[in-house]
Design an enzyme around this catalytic site. Structure first.
Site, PDB file in Angstrom:
ATOM      1  CE  LYS A 111      -1.040  -4.780   3.139  1.00 38.61           C
ATOM      2  NZ  LYS A 111      -1.178  -6.084   2.443  1.00 38.61           N
TER       3      LYS A 111
ATOM      4  CE1 TYR B 285      -3.570  -2.809   5.420  1.00 40.26           C
ATOM      5  CE2 TYR B 285      -3.058  -0.693   4.412  1.00 40.26           C
ATOM      6  CZ  TYR B 285      -3.467  -2.005   4.297  1.00 40.26           C
ATOM      7  OH  TYR B 285      -3.766  -2.517   3.063  1.00 40.26           O
TER       8      TYR B 285
ATOM      9  CB  SER C 238      -0.898   0.000   1.245  1.00 43.56           C
ATOM     10  OG  SER C 238      -1.522   1.268   1.428  1.00 43.56           O
TER      11      SER C 238
END
Length: 332
Positions: free
Chosen positions: A154, A150, A126
């Site tokens: 990633k 998050y 992402s």
């Protein structure tokens, strides 16, 4: 070609499955077997070859080993919990987004010790691996500085992918997806969900809530473009990547105001009036640390492509999700 798709019940997973079935081959090799896995068993699509659907939690012991037991040639790892949920539930975010990824890579490494197994792995990352300090436009050489759990999960996944590829345990390629808009279906727990809902709901005559200001700028691509990214990554010769195994995908830089004006052009004032402004500081704080625009030269040079206007993104949604009813809006 034996393909494993992890996260196959999600929106992109379902679309990827149908795209691969329609294509029929990967690098000119016929697709003979599909293994579709997710936390709930994916629906079984129409497919002439061998197919298996599995309900599986990748973070649980033994799951990764079971999923690669048939030695898939290609693994598409799409499974993750989204940004808002990963921020709200710290332990779950790391268990699913990091521990599950590490378990998969380790299972592949250990399998390769006995039978020289080395599959191609496409890992969806992402753009939120980038955080402050942020230039107006982020180039391919910008360092990873995530400001959310998050994004951190990633970013670690990207580093693992590169190291396991360097060691020859797997042949990895990571693709940093833009925020996907317009996502079909019901809202999810992603902090970025409003980027879709402020267009998706008005297009079917329903109200949508906008939690941030019209000046917020972000990086977007449609679900159709995202699936094309993944399929292209499946076929790309990774020797072109060198040691830098993850690419930032092309996209469209636009403000919320740009989105709304595109909605107005495509669907009219009545649709735009269905957006209700209701500030949400939690969402605004998360979004404030996200990048706004990229110069994705590496990916573009390797053949990855995205939309160039939000009008196009809205039209893609109308064509793919609403039965191509654009003409009805134009007559309104």
């Amino acid at each position: 070609m034996n393909i494993l798709i992890i996260g196959a019940a999600g929106m992109l997973g379902r679309k990827l499955v149908h795209a691969l079935i329609a294509k029929g081959t990967v690098v000119d090799r016929p697709i003979r077997r599909l293994v579709l896995a997710d936390i709930t068993a994916p629906e079984r699509p129409d497919f002439d070859g061998e197919i298996e659907t599995i309900a599986a939690d990748l973070s649980l012991p033994g799951t990764a080993e079971h999923l690669i037991a048939s030695r898939p040639d290609l693994i598409c790892h799409l499974a993750a919990i989204v940004s808002g949920e990963a921020e709200a539930d710290f332990e779950k975010g790391y268990r699913v987004n990091l521990d599950g990824t590490r378990a998969l890579f380790e299972a592949i490494r250990i399998a390769g010790q006995t039978d020289a197994y080395c599959p191609k792995v496409v890992f969806t990352s992402s753009i939120v691996v980038f955080g402050e300090p942020l230039p107006d436009v982020i180039g391919d050489d910008h360092c990873l500085t995530p400001l959310t759990s998050y994004g951190t999960q990633k970013a670690i996944g990207e580093l693992l992918l590169a190291d396991y590829s360097r060691r020859g345990f797997l042949d990895g390629i990571g693709i940093r997806l833009p925020t996907i808009s317009i996502r079909p279906g019901k809202p999810n727990k992603a902090a970025s969900g409003f980027f879709s809902s402020i267009l998706r709901e008005p297009l079917i005559g329903e109200e949508a809530v906008l939690p941030v200001s019209d000046t917020v700028r972000h990086w977007f691509a449609s679900p159709r473009a995202a699936v094309d990214f993944i399929v292209h990554a499946c076929e790309l010769n990774t020797e072109q990547l060198g040691s830098r195994r993850t690419l930032t995908m092309p996209g469209l830089s636009a403000t919320v105001g740009d989105q709304i004006e595109a909605l107005r052009r495509v669907a009219g004032d009545d649709a735009a009036k269905l957006i209700r402004r209701e500030a949400n500081k939690t969402v605004a704080d998360i979004i404030s640390g996200w990048p706004q625009s990229f110069d994705a030269k590496r990916a573009e040079a390797l053949g990855f492509k995205a939309e160039i206007s939000f009008d196009d993104i809205i039209r893609v949604h109308i064509e793919d999700e609403l039965g191509n009813t654009l003409s009805a809006w134009e007559r309104a």
